[in-house]
Write an enzyme that holds these catalytic residues in place. Structure first.
Site, PDB file in Angstrom:
ATOM      1  N   THR A   1      -8.143 -13.974 -10.722  1.00 37.85           N
ATOM      2  CA  THR A   1      -8.719 -14.230  -9.112  1.00 37.85           C
ATOM      3  C   THR A   1     -10.207 -14.604  -9.295  1.00 37.85           C
ATOM      4  O   THR A   1     -10.654 -14.444 -10.427  1.00 37.85           O
ATOM      5  CB  THR A   1      -8.419 -13.138  -8.374  1.00 37.85           C
TER       6      THR A   1
ATOM      7  N   VAL B   1     -17.730 -18.064 -19.350  1.00 40.16           N
ATOM      8  CA  VAL B   1     -18.468 -18.876 -19.672  1.00 40.16           C
ATOM      9  C   VAL B   1     -18.110 -20.312 -20.446  1.00 40.16           C
ATOM     10  O   VAL B   1     -17.452 -19.851 -21.153  1.00 40.16           O
ATOM     11  CB  VAL B   1     -19.756 -18.293 -20.702  1.00 40.16           C
TER      12      VAL B   1
ATOM     13  N   LYS C   1     -23.551 -16.868 -15.432  1.00 38.50           N
ATOM     14  CA  LYS C   1     -23.231 -17.206 -17.026  1.00 38.50           C
ATOM     15  C   LYS C   1     -24.240 -16.818 -17.535  1.00 38.50           C
ATOM     16  O   LYS C   1     -23.942 -16.206 -18.791  1.00 38.50           O
ATOM     17  CB  LYS C   1     -22.655 -18.481 -16.753  1.00 38.50           C
TER      18      LYS C   1
ATOM     19  N   LYS D   1     -15.409 -13.667 -12.891  1.00 39.68           N
ATOM     20  CA  LYS D   1     -16.632 -13.164 -13.425  1.00 39.68           C
ATOM     21  C   LYS D   1     -17.325 -11.918 -12.669  1.00 39.68           C
ATOM     22  O   LYS D   1     -18.340 -11.644 -13.263  1.00 39.68           O
ATOM     23  CB  LYS D   1     -17.740 -14.545 -13.160  1.00 39.68           C
TER      24      LYS D   1
ATOM     25  N   ASP E   1     -23.861 -19.452  -9.615  1.00 39.37           N
ATOM     26  CA  ASP E   1     -22.780 -19.113 -10.722  1.00 39.37           C
ATOM     27  C   ASP E   1     -23.158 -19.521 -12.207  1.00 39.37           C
ATOM     28  O   ASP E   1     -22.903 -18.633 -13.137  1.00 39.37           O
ATOM     29  CB  ASP E   1     -21.635 -20.544 -10.509  1.00 39.37           C
TER      30      ASP E   1
ATOM     31  N   LEU F   1     -14.050 -23.212 -23.456  1.00 38.23           N
ATOM     32  CA  LEU F   1     -14.882 -23.197 -24.749  1.00 38.23           C
ATOM     33  C   LEU F   1     -14.928 -22.029 -25.482  1.00 38.23           C
ATOM     34  O   LEU F   1     -15.289 -20.953 -24.780  1.00 38.23           O
ATOM     35  CB  LEU F   1     -16.330 -23.863 -24.456  1.00 38.23           C
TER      36      LEU F   1
ATOM     37  N   ALA G   1     -15.502 -22.122 -19.513  1.00 39.15           N
ATOM     38  CA  ALA G   1     -14.043 -22.125 -19.463  1.00 39.15           C
ATOM     39  C   ALA G   1     -13.383 -21.847 -20.477  1.00 39.15           C
ATOM     40  O   ALA G   1     -13.467 -20.681 -21.197  1.00 39.15           O
ATOM     41  CB  ALA G   1     -13.820 -23.468 -18.664  1.00 39.15           C
TER      42      ALA G   1
ATOM     43  N   GLU H   1     -15.885 -23.021  -7.932  1.00 32.33           N
ATOM     44  CA  GLU H   1     -15.553 -21.846  -7.864  1.00 32.33           C
ATOM     45  C   GLU H   1     -14.586 -22.015  -6.215  1.00 32.33           C
ATOM     46  O   GLU H   1     -14.868 -22.864  -5.733  1.00 32.33           O
ATOM     47  CB  GLU H   1     -16.586 -20.743  -7.485  1.00 32.33           C
TER      48      GLU H   1
ATOM     49  N   GLU I   1     -13.672 -14.313 -21.962  1.00 30.06           N
ATOM     50  CA  GLU I   1     -14.210 -15.401 -22.699  1.00 30.06           C
ATOM     51  C   GLU I   1     -14.567 -16.674 -21.634  1.00 30.06           C
ATOM     52  O   GLU I   1     -15.508 -17.501 -21.815  1.00 30.06           O
ATOM     53  CB  GLU I   1     -13.140 -15.932 -23.824  1.00 30.06           C
TER      54      GLU I   1
END
Ligand code: ADP
Ligand code: ASP
Ligand code: MG
Length: 817
Positions: free
Chosen positions: A556, A610, A683, A580, A679, A614, A612, A668, A607
């Protein structure tokens, strides 16, 4: 000569008794003489006991209970025995039931139920079943002799669990059996007789013991225990669905397993047959061709060092503590004497090497009595404060690992306690026998199923590790994740030996639970039919279910959900967050969650916060773990902003491109978070924190390119105002173009400071060729000084984000894989 014993479930109705008959017929083909020992029909002993107890309370409804017992026996006779042979058996059943009722009437009138009376009442279970069975054999023309065990097995007068006088008993059995003139002899199990002619019983489950006593007296070649499972198993199959049959086991191991709760065989059974080296075969009445288990002198060298895992429920720990105990002999003697005078059985003992305390485990039912007698025995020492009053803890259980070969292997207890710890199972006391055949841990009863299952997964490698997922959120990422989990279930099982089950799903409206795993092809419909969602209820249910290897997955973007993680971590439930909010809230909360995860052996993984899918945070963690230090981070971290500037090429208005990014699922849920740069601030803050920096949002400067009017009001106003400011956005792009550069929204971190903002990027820069919704992160570290470590790729989108969450789930579920 062979002895066969059939347990309660094997003779619980006519159909099952017919199964037993065919096993007996097979046995008769191989053996000239057989002795058959029978239990009461399944549930009868309990039913008789409960009727007696109801009667002591002056409650007349015991009569109804007795009626039910009578009816079920009559029905069995009618279904089992041909009509022409029925009458004498029916009258035997009636007679027995009348006698039971007579005794219960007495109990009802006197409101008193002694152990001796209890034995009289429950002895009828075996008397009934064995006589019905004998009549059935007679009706089939199988000549047999029914013999009342009370004429053979002589005991003392410890009603409820009497001790056998082997000298007399053996003589009785031998002289009776050797003078028998039929090939088959039927004997009721469980019951015996004291020297005064009173009926006694051998302890619950004692029919096994009857068979062993007879087998040993006759020195038969093997005793067969026929039950409802295909042998002694690596764990109680009712608790562990993956339990495996143990084909060979030593007497000592079997004894140890049964003492610690493996109900399949009554513990005293082993002793008489072990003394005579008579093997015990455990067989399944309902699958007679299955190999079963052979209990004999040597343990099989095959298999691991652990033979089985068992457990005892309803245990209480008694702790006697005090400085006055140190170095003074006799305290433990007095403690055990006090308990033994009250016939309280001690199951487990531990003493700390400081001699400051002794801890014993007993049946919970005896705890109050134990406190009374021990406090009395130490009244003087308690008064002068040399010892404290006995401390009692209830609601406990023992889980025990058993195996003869344990002594040749180091690290078993380490593995055992590590496994329990990772699953949040608190160990209250530990005992290891000096034979090193058993390691026992005392834990909360509420944890027993989980503990036994995780230990089974750990020590019996042929089984799968079951992982239980609770998923919060069924939006873009959540539904993609569920689809991926559904598609990969088999693969995970085959490759990683993980059986991943989604045991809970919730969204803002509904929640759904299923301990056996929710059908992922139908989750939408099932969730719709689920209960109203309420966050506290959701947390309570997960905690209460107490399932092993649990992972809570937050897909969520919700503050309340992010606020719940501590409740999970404290129970050693790992948390995987795509959300996040937690990692980017106050440093204090972020740190608290990290500390809780460490303290409770769980993982807190995020993970996908930041880049997605990666591997940004994982790579950063690996660098730091291997001793590197991050000096500078430069990154394009907004897939949305990159998409927007890459697609704002004069065809569509800026507002339209933003709408497209939202429609394609890159933003988002609230796109203003992306466009404002907030956002990206979150990150870079997370990366700085993961690099060891104590940093807050206020410490990050944001050079926003958005006109202030766009950020006032709601999302619709935001789109409207972006339309009004089209010229502003055009100008930004034009300026960059004229300078031969591209616009990128860049985040930077260096020397404890972080900033985000639009930058003009030269064609030589790593960021120049970032297309679509790409992200890129450059780590400048002690090892990567001039040329940074570059991570680059798609940094937004539900599919890649879900796969990043998936990877975190696997990390949390199988840290060693
Ligand atoms: P019977 O009535 O045949 O004597 P029991 O109910 O006394 O049977 O014992 C068989 C039961 O023991 C099984 O149904 C199983 O649920 C339970 N059990 C507990 N631990 C084990 C184990 N380690 N292996 C096999 N069965 C076990
Ligand atoms: N019928 C007795 C009991 O239920 C003995 C047995 O089944 O072994 O405990
Ligand atoms: Mg039994």
């Amino acid at each position: 000569m062979q002895v066969l014993k059939f347990g309660g479930s094997s003779v619980s109705n006519a159909e099952n008794i017919n199964n037993v008959i065919s096993i007996v017929q097979q046995s008769l083909k191989k053996n000239k003489n057989i002795v058959i020992v029978l239990s009461a029909m399944g549930g009868t002993t309990d039913a008789l006991l409960s009727a007696a107890i109801i009667a002591t309370h002056g409650d007349i409804s015991y009569k109804e209970k007795l009626q039910i017992i009578e009816q079920s026996h009559l029905t069995t006779v009618k279904e089992l025995i041909p009509v022409q042979h029925q009458s004498s058996v029916l009258s035997m059943v009636k007679k027995c039931c009348n006698k039971i009722e007579d005794i219960c009437n007495g109990v009802f009138l006197l409101k008193e139920l002694s152990q001796r009376t209890k034995d009289s009442i429950i002895s009828y279970g075996e008397l009934l079943s064995s006589q019905i069975f004998s009549a059935k054999l007679t009706s089939l023309d199988i000549l047999n002799t029914w013999k009342d065990a009370r004429e053979l097995i002589i005991t003392d007068s410890e009603f409820g669990a009497a001790n056998v006088d082997f000298e007399k008993t053996n003589k009785n059995i031998q002289s009776f059996i050797f003078s028998l003139d039929t090939a088959v002899c039927i004997i009721p199990g469980f019951i015996a007789c004291d020297k005064n002619g009173n009926t006694t019983t051998l302890g619950r489950g004692g029919s096994d013991y009857t068979a062993a006593i007879i087998a040993a007296a006759l020195s038969v070649s093997v005793v067969e225990i026929w039950t409802d499972v295909s042998g002694m198993m690596t764990a109680d199959p009712r608790l562990v669905s993956n339990a495996k049959v143990i084909h060979n086991i030593s007497y000592q191991e079997a004894m140890e397993l049964s003492h610690f709760g493996a109900k399949v065989i009554y513990p005293p059974t082993i002793q008489p047959v072990m003394n005579k080296r008579i093997p015990v075969a455990i067989k399944n009445t309902f699958a007679p061709d299955d190999a079963g288990t052979l209990i004999e002198n040597v343990s099989s060298k095959n298999g691991g060092s652990i033979r089985g895992i068992s457990s005892i429920n309803k245990l209480a720990l008694l702790s006697l503590e005090g400085s006055g105990m140190v170095g003074i002999p006799g305290f433990s003697k007095r403690l055990f004497e006090a308990l033994s005078n009250e016939k309280i059985n001690v199951i487990l003992i531990t003493q700390s090497s400081s001699e400051h305390s002794i801890c014993v485990g007993i049946e919970e039912a005896n705890a109050d009595k134990a406190k009374e007698v021990v406090d009395k025995a130490f009244a003087h020492e308690i008064e002068i404060k040399k010892v404290e009053a006995l401390i009692i803890e209830k609601g406990l259980a023992i889980v025990a690992l058993v195996g003869d070969n344990m002594k040749n292997h180091s690290g078993i207890s380490g593995k055992m306690f590590g496994t329990l710890g990772r699953n949040g199972v608190n160990v209250r006391a530990i005992a290891q026998g000096s034979s090193e055949r058993n390691i026992s841990a005392v834990i909360a009863m509420a944890d027993i199923k989980k503990a036994i299952n995780v230990l089974h997964e750990e020590f019996f490698e042929t089984t799968y590790k079951q992982v239980n997922l609770f998923i919060g959120g069924t939006g873009n990422v959540g539904s993609k994740l569920l689809a991926q989990l559904q598609q990969q279930q088999q693969h995970l099982q085959d490759l990683l030996r993980l059986q991943v089950r989604v045991t809970g799903i919730a969204n803002s409206k509904k929640m759904l639970f299923n301990d056996d795993g929710i059908d992922l092809l139908k989750w939408k419909q099932l969730l719709q039919e689920g209960d109203e969602m309420n966050m506290q209820g959701f947390i309570n249910i997960i905690q209460k279910r107490n399932l092993r290897n649990s992972v809570f997955v937050d897909v969520t973007a919700n503050d309340d959900v992010a606020g719940s993680y501590a409740h999970f971590l404290e129970k050693s439930i790992s948390v995987v967050a795509c959300n996040k909010v937690a990692a980017s809230s106050s440093y204090e909360y972020y740190k608290r969650l990290k500390d809780l995860a460490r303290e409770f052996n769980a993982l807190f993984l995020f993970e996908t916060n930041v880049g997605a899918g990666l591997p940004v945070i994982g790579t950063l963690n690996d660098l730091l773990r291997s001793g590197d230090k991050v000096n500078r981070i430069e990154a394009v971290l907004s897939g949305t902003l990159n998409f927007v500037f890459n697609n704002y090429i004069g065809e569509k208005s800026f507002a339209e491109v933003v709408r497209q990014a939202q429609a394609e699922g890159y933003t988002e849920p609230d796109p203003r978070l992306d466009l404002s740069g907030k956002d990206v601030m979150r990150k870079i803050m997370i990366l700085a924190r993961e690099s060891g920096e104590k940093i807050e949002m206020e410490d990050i400067s944001n050079n926003s390119f958005m006109p202030e009017e766009c950020m006032k009001g709601d999302v619709e106003n935001f789109y409207k105002e972006m339309g009004n400011h089209e010229d502003h956005f055009k100008k930004l792009v034009e300026e960059a173009k004229q300078a031969g550069k591209k616009l990128k929204f860049v985040a930077q971190y260096q020397n404890g400071k972080a900033s985000v903002g639009l930058q003009h990027i030269d064609p030589q820069h790593d960021f120049y060729h970032l297309y679509g919704k790409d992200n890129a992160v450059l780590f400048y570290t002690n090892r990567y000084v001039e040329q940074p470590l570059v991570i680059k790729g798609a940094g937004a989108g539900a599919e890649v984000t879900a796969s990043g969450v998936f990877a975190d789930i696997i990390r949390a579920a199988a840290p060693t894989n």
